[in-house]
Design an enzyme around this catalytic site. Structure first.
Site, PDB file in Angstrom:
ATOM      1  N   THR A  40       0.832  -1.207   0.000  1.00 57.47           N
ATOM      2  CA  THR A  40       0.000   0.000   0.000  1.00 57.47           C
ATOM      3  C   THR A  40       0.863   1.252   0.000  1.00 57.47           C
ATOM      4  OG1 THR A  40      -1.760  -1.153   1.188  1.00 57.47           O
ATOM      5  CG2 THR A  40      -1.797   1.250   1.264  1.00 57.47           C
ATOM      6  N   HIS A  43       2.001   1.950  -3.460  1.00 61.29           N
ATOM      7  CA  HIS A  43       0.951   2.609  -4.248  1.00 61.29           C
ATOM      8  C   HIS A  43       0.951   4.117  -3.986  1.00 61.29           C
ATOM      9  CE1 HIS A  43      -0.864  -1.017  -5.814  1.00 61.29           C
ATOM     10  NE2 HIS A  43      -1.059  -1.512  -4.610  1.00 61.29           N
TER      11      HIS A  43
END
Length: 342
Positions: A40, A43
């Site tokens: 994450t 990202h």
């Protein structure tokens, strides 16, 4: 304090000096000893479509950590100065139907630290005491820092029976590699790791995979069917998010088997529902987060008892200042878990 700040709506991040958080009466201040990089975070770092639609720079990101309690709010009774801790990163509302029935991990109003709030890529982080998990004093901080993502792996693998069953883990990123170790530790008879990355397939072997399959060198479905003497695999843990790989998972699972999906495909995936789900009579599960706090107990016990050795998985430990090196390793797929030390 020093912190890694997502400073703008674009690629990258900066190491900056920011104020040390001020805690509320129901919070604790934690000195971060180790913090690990998650997919994450990648990202957010690369600023993909998901990140641009979700996060609001500038802010401190990061959500996996371990550290020491250095300040306690006046209403906190379950923690003391000096406690070694990590934290459940899902901040839940406690009032929705899911929370009221004990299903906190699927709270409809979940916020995530380091995504929706200030995170832990810093020297200090403030956390609600109810989200803090007390670690065994003997657990090293770099190991304790990966419990949050390991909880995802444990939740995925242990969402059904495993003992004596065959398991395929599709996608050997850090959480997939953890899933390999968990499956082996809890009694899977066969653990097949599938990926396109030789570096991570080698780690999968060290984590307990009985077979590894390079998805680019053949047909994974045919290889799994052959390995299982034509029956198909009992359990598929889908960690890749790739449409082709996901389809392969549904085709290799045996009749009456289970497919547990932790991955997050960025586009809709077409599946042959009739032949690969209905006629097979399989169970399909979406997995999000960790069961609060059942999964944390399982993770802590597996690590503290040394049933799972995560040493092969933690491939890099770097100073916080060298975060760019860590992110580059993640982008290149030349690492397992990268841990940063403030």
């Amino acid at each position: 304090m020093k912190a890694i700040v997502k400073h703008h709506r674009g690629f990258g991040a900066k190491l900056e000096e920011v104020p040390i958080p001020t805690i509320k009466e129901d919070e604790v201040l934690i000195k971060v000893k180790a913090t690990s990089i998650c997919g994450t975070d990648v990202h957010i770092y690369t600023w993909d479509d998901w990140a641009s639609s979700r996060v609001k720079p500038p802010y401190v990101f990061g959500h996996e950590f371990a550290g020491e309690v250095v300040e306690v709010g006046e209403k906190v009774t379950n923690l003391q100065l000096g406690d070694s801790v990590s934290a459940e990163t899902h901040l839940v509302c406690e009032t929705c139907p899911q929370c009221l029935t004990g299903q906190y991990h699927i709270c409809k109003k979940t916020q995530i630290i380091g995504v929706d709030t200030q995170g832990c890529f810093a020297e200090y982080v403030a956390m609600p005491a109810k989200n803090v998990w007390k670690n065994p004093a003997t657990m090293p901080f770099h190991v304790a820092s990966i419990q949050e993502p390991m909880g995802n792996a444990v939740h995925t693998v242990l969402s059904g029976d495993i003992a004596g069953k065959s398991v395929a883990v599709i996608g050997c990123g850090p959480i997939g590699l953890m899933a390999v170790g968990v499956a082996k530790a809890v009694g899977a008879s066969t653990v097949v790791a599938i990926d396109l990355n030789d570096y991570r397939l080698n780690i999968a072997k060290k984590m307990g995979a009985t077979h590894v399959i390079h998805a680019g060198n053949g047909n994974p479905v045919e290889e799994v069917i052959s390995l299982t003497k034509g029956h198909g695999i009992d359990v598929v843990c889908e960690m890749s998010g790739h449409p082709v790989a996901m389809n392969q998972g549904f085709k290799m699972v045996t009749n009456g088997g289970r497919v547990s999906i932790l991955s997050l495909p960025v586009k809709p995936v077409q599946l042959d529902v009739t032949n690969d789900i209905v006629f097979k009579g399989i169970t399909v599960q979406g997995i999000t987060g960790r069961k609060m706090f059942q999964t944390w107990q399982q993770v802590s016990n597996l690590l503290n008892s040394h049933q799972i050795d995560v040493t092969p998985l933690i491939t890099h430990r770097l100073p916080l200042d060298e975060f760019e090196v860590g992110f580059e390793l993640m982008l290149q797929g030349k690492c397992g878990k990268v841990v940063l030390h403030p």
